[in-house]
Design a protein around this motif. Structure first.
Motif, short mmCIF file in Angstrom:
data_model
loop_
_atom_site.label_atom_id
_atom_site.label_comp_id
_atom_site.label_asym_id
_atom_site.label_seq_id
_atom_site.Cartn_x
_atom_site.Cartn_y
_atom_site.Cartn_z
N MET A 373 -9.10 1.77 6.12
CA MET A 373 -8.05 0.79 5.86
C MET A 373 -7.78 0.66 4.36
O MET A 373 -6.62 0.57 3.93
CB MET A 373 -8.45 -0.58 6.43
N ARG A 374 -8.84 0.64 3.57
CA ARG A 374 -8.66 0.54 2.13
C ARG A 374 -7.99 1.80 1.57
O ARG A 374 -7.10 1.71 0.71
CB ARG A 374 -10.01 0.32 1.46
N ALA A 375 -8.42 2.97 2.03
CA ALA A 375 -7.82 4.21 1.56
C ALA A 375 -6.36 4.32 1.99
O ALA A 375 -5.51 4.83 1.24
CB ALA A 375 -8.61 5.41 2.09
N PHE A 376 -6.04 3.84 3.19
CA PHE A 376 -4.65 3.81 3.64
C PHE A 376 -3.80 2.94 2.72
O PHE A 376 -2.67 3.30 2.35
CB PHE A 376 -4.58 3.27 5.08
N SER A 377 -4.35 1.80 2.31
CA SER A 377 -3.64 0.91 1.39
C SER A 377 -3.42 1.58 0.04
O SER A 377 -2.35 1.43 -0.58
CB SER A 377 -4.43 -0.39 1.20
N VAL A 378 -4.40 2.35 -0.42
CA VAL A 378 -4.26 3.08 -1.69
C VAL A 378 -3.17 4.13 -1.60
O VAL A 378 -2.31 4.24 -2.49
CB VAL A 378 -5.61 3.73 -2.07
N ALA A 379 -3.16 4.91 -0.51
CA ALA A 379 -2.16 5.97 -0.35
C ALA A 379 -0.76 5.39 -0.23
O ALA A 379 0.20 5.90 -0.83
CB ALA A 379 -2.49 6.81 0.88
N LEU A 380 -0.63 4.32 0.53
CA LEU A 380 0.68 3.70 0.70
C LEU A 380 1.16 3.09 -0.61
O LEU A 380 2.35 3.16 -0.96
CB LEU A 380 0.59 2.62 1.79
N SER A 381 0.23 2.52 -1.36
CA SER A 381 0.59 1.94 -2.66
C SER A 381 1.13 3.00 -3.62
O SER A 381 2.03 2.72 -4.41
CB SER A 381 -0.64 1.28 -3.28
N ALA A 382 0.58 4.22 -3.56
CA ALA A 382 1.02 5.28 -4.47
C ALA A 382 2.50 5.56 -4.32
O ALA A 382 3.25 5.65 -5.30
CB ALA A 382 0.20 6.54 -4.22
N THR A 383 2.97 5.70 -3.07
CA THR A 383 4.39 6.01 -2.86
C THR A 383 5.28 4.81 -3.18
O THR A 383 6.32 4.95 -3.82
CB THR A 383 4.63 6.44 -1.40
N VAL A 384 4.87 3.62 -2.75
CA VAL A 384 5.70 2.44 -2.98
C VAL A 384 5.81 2.14 -4.47
O VAL A 384 6.88 1.74 -4.96
CB VAL A 384 5.12 1.22 -2.22
#
Length: 527
Positions: A373-384
């Protein structure tokens, strides 16, 4: 000789074999680049083209070793990918991005940091770019050896800046661009940290803080994956394929609704399948994020390969162009021969495969502990973050974004854990020492309760309880010290200090090396 000493020698020998293998593979690649450049580079420049190709390959290898960790490090830290699997995925998609969308034409001077019209002649441009490649590559090499993720774009920008100033003087500098780069040291990590913390908090509120986490995940995950699909589509059109088709935000965002809708329907149907059994635990729900994480890592690698390969091939293409037209003016835009692009792509993937694991480990698990979940938040944050910064016209760095997102996730964990610790302390303060069993029973129920239920339980406890005794007899100062120790376990401060120091040094140190190498190379030419 004792057996344990023999084991130590054997272990050291195996480590030495690994270093020899990496050195041998590097030397084979360099020799291959020399032969390839001699055959494809043409007759203009001769030996200089070969030397420039080797420097470009060196820069590309260092970019692969350091920068690609931004894309796969979180997935490795969350154990969604093994290190070997992450390396294989990154190699394929980095090379694909560089070769498919790397572009036919790039700017001669990276980010417009110096004005090429002021350089004057082709020979000066050749020495400026060669010095920049060597300086930028050397600094990234040192940072990678210490496991520190640094901005490869800032490295080459600083190197070009230093070599350009050494060649012409301070008048050549575009100070507006320099100021924007300095601003990105703050803008990139702050924006990324904010978005990553926001996404993780939403996931916690909507899924893991609920009593029935499985039902909550089935309601929430399709929307999260749909938003991820939209953000990645928009990101790729604006950045990943920017040199094939430069779509603005409106077009990219509108077209992204199609893959978002398809992703929503696919995930919703997959989760509603009765055979799709999920344990009603955090670890069970966490596994649902494995596939989105792998997908995110692949697309981030593709976009990185299409964009950041220019940090290596841009100066190399400029050298090739300048050697072919020494009598003409210095071009602002430079065509990129395919052999130059292939050299950069191969350098990216080889550098990642041979030396990438060091920085991947730093980003994956040495700053803060990551789960899916934390890594998903990191990856999504990169694009946004990249999308938001592009719309607002703010400068950002992919490395600073990745590290900032991981830090944001870590600090959110500290905040939430601190709040929980304060709530536990409040509950204990309302019970005498003899009621430890009742406290433990209450805490068990409290931990399993949903957020609204927790608030009601605390209000009821405070209304009914009047005593102020701490069962553990901790003083206020001791509790504060214990909270501070726990915080340091969640976010490693020493690691952050090393990374921030490397960020601050990147541009000035690369510039200093670029100027030094320019004087050395130009002096060798004049002798």
């Amino acid at each position: 000789m004792e057996l344990k000493h023999i084991d130590e020698i054997d272990k050291a020998t195996r480590q030495g074999h690994g270093e020899l293998l990496r050195l041998g593979a590097t030397m084979l690649f360099v020799v291959g680049v020399m032969l390839y450049a001699a055959l494809k580079g043409g007759t203009e420049g001769g030996v200089l083209v070969v030397v420039a190709a080797v420097l470009g390959a060196y820069m590309a290898m260092n970019i692969g070793a350091n920068d690609v960790a931004n894309n796969v490090g979180p997935a490795v830290g969350a154990q969604a990918l093994t290190l070997t699997g992450a390396l294989g995925l990154a190699v394929v998609f980095e090379a694909s991005g560089a070769l498919i969308a790397g572009g036919d034409v790039i700017r001669t001077i990276r980010s417009g940091i110096i004005d090429p019209a002021n350089i004057g002649d082709g020979w000066t441009m050749v020495w400026v770019m060669m010095a920049a490649l060597l300086a930028g590559g050397l600094w990234i090499n040192v940072a990678t050896a210490f496991g520190m993720p640094v901005s490869t774009t800032h490295s080459i920008v600083g190197a070009v800046l230093g070599a350009g100033v050494a060649a012409v003087g301070l008048d050549i500098v575009n100070w507006k661009v320099v100021g924007a780069i300095a601003a990105s040291w703050v803008v990139s990590p702050v924006l990324a940290g904010f978005f990553a913390a926001l996404f993780l908090y939403l996931i916690k509120r909507l899924i893991t803080y609920q009593v029935d986490m499985v039902a909550a995940a089935r309601r929430t995950l399709p929307g999260l994956v749909a938003f991820m699909a939209w953000s990645f589509w928009t990101f790729l059109l604006m950045k990943g394929f920017g040199r094939l088709w430069a779509a603005d935000f409106t077009v990219a965002a509108a077209s992204g609704l199609v893959p978002a809708g398809a992703a929503y329907q696919y995930v919703r149907r997959a989760l509603s399948n009765p055979s799709h059994i999920i344990a009603n635990t955090k670890s069970g729900v966490n596994r649902l994020f494995n596939s989105p994480l792998i997908f995110a890592a692949a697309l981030l690698c593709f976009a990185h390969g299409s964009n950041d390969v220019a940090n290596a091939v841009g100066p190399l293409a400029s050298i090739v162009e300048s050697l072919a037209h020494l009598d003409g003016p210095v071009a602002r835009l430079t065509p990129v021969p395919f052999w130059v692009l292939l050299t950069g792509a191969m350098g990216l993937v080889l550098g990642l495969a041979l030396f990438g694991p060091r920085v991947i480990r730093t980003l994956g698990d040495e700053i803060t502990e990551l789960d899916q979940m934390r890594a998903f938040s990191v990856a999504l944050s990169a694009t946004v973050t990249v999308i938001a910064a592009s719309v607002l016209g703010l400068p950002v760095s992919s490395t600073h974004i990745a590290v900032g997102a991981v830090i944001g996730v870590g600090f959110l964990r500290e905040y939430l854990k601190g709040n929980y610790a304060r709530m536990v302390a409040e509950m204990k303060a309302h019970h005498p020492a003899g009621e430890q069993g009742a406290i433990d029973q209450f805490l068990g129920s409290f931990e399993r309760a949903a957020v609204p239920e927790k608030k009601a339980m605390l209000a009821d406890l405070k209304a009914r309880s009047k005593q102020k005794t701490d069962p553990a007899n901790f003083s206020k100062r001791e509790r504060r010290v214990l909270r501070e120790v726990y915080r340091k376990e969640l976010v490693t401060r020493t690691q952050l200090q090393r990374i921030f120091a490397a960020w601050l040094l990147t541009v000035p140190l690369s510039a200093l090396l670029g100027g030094l190498f320019f004087f050395v190379m130009r002096g060798m030419e004049l002798e």
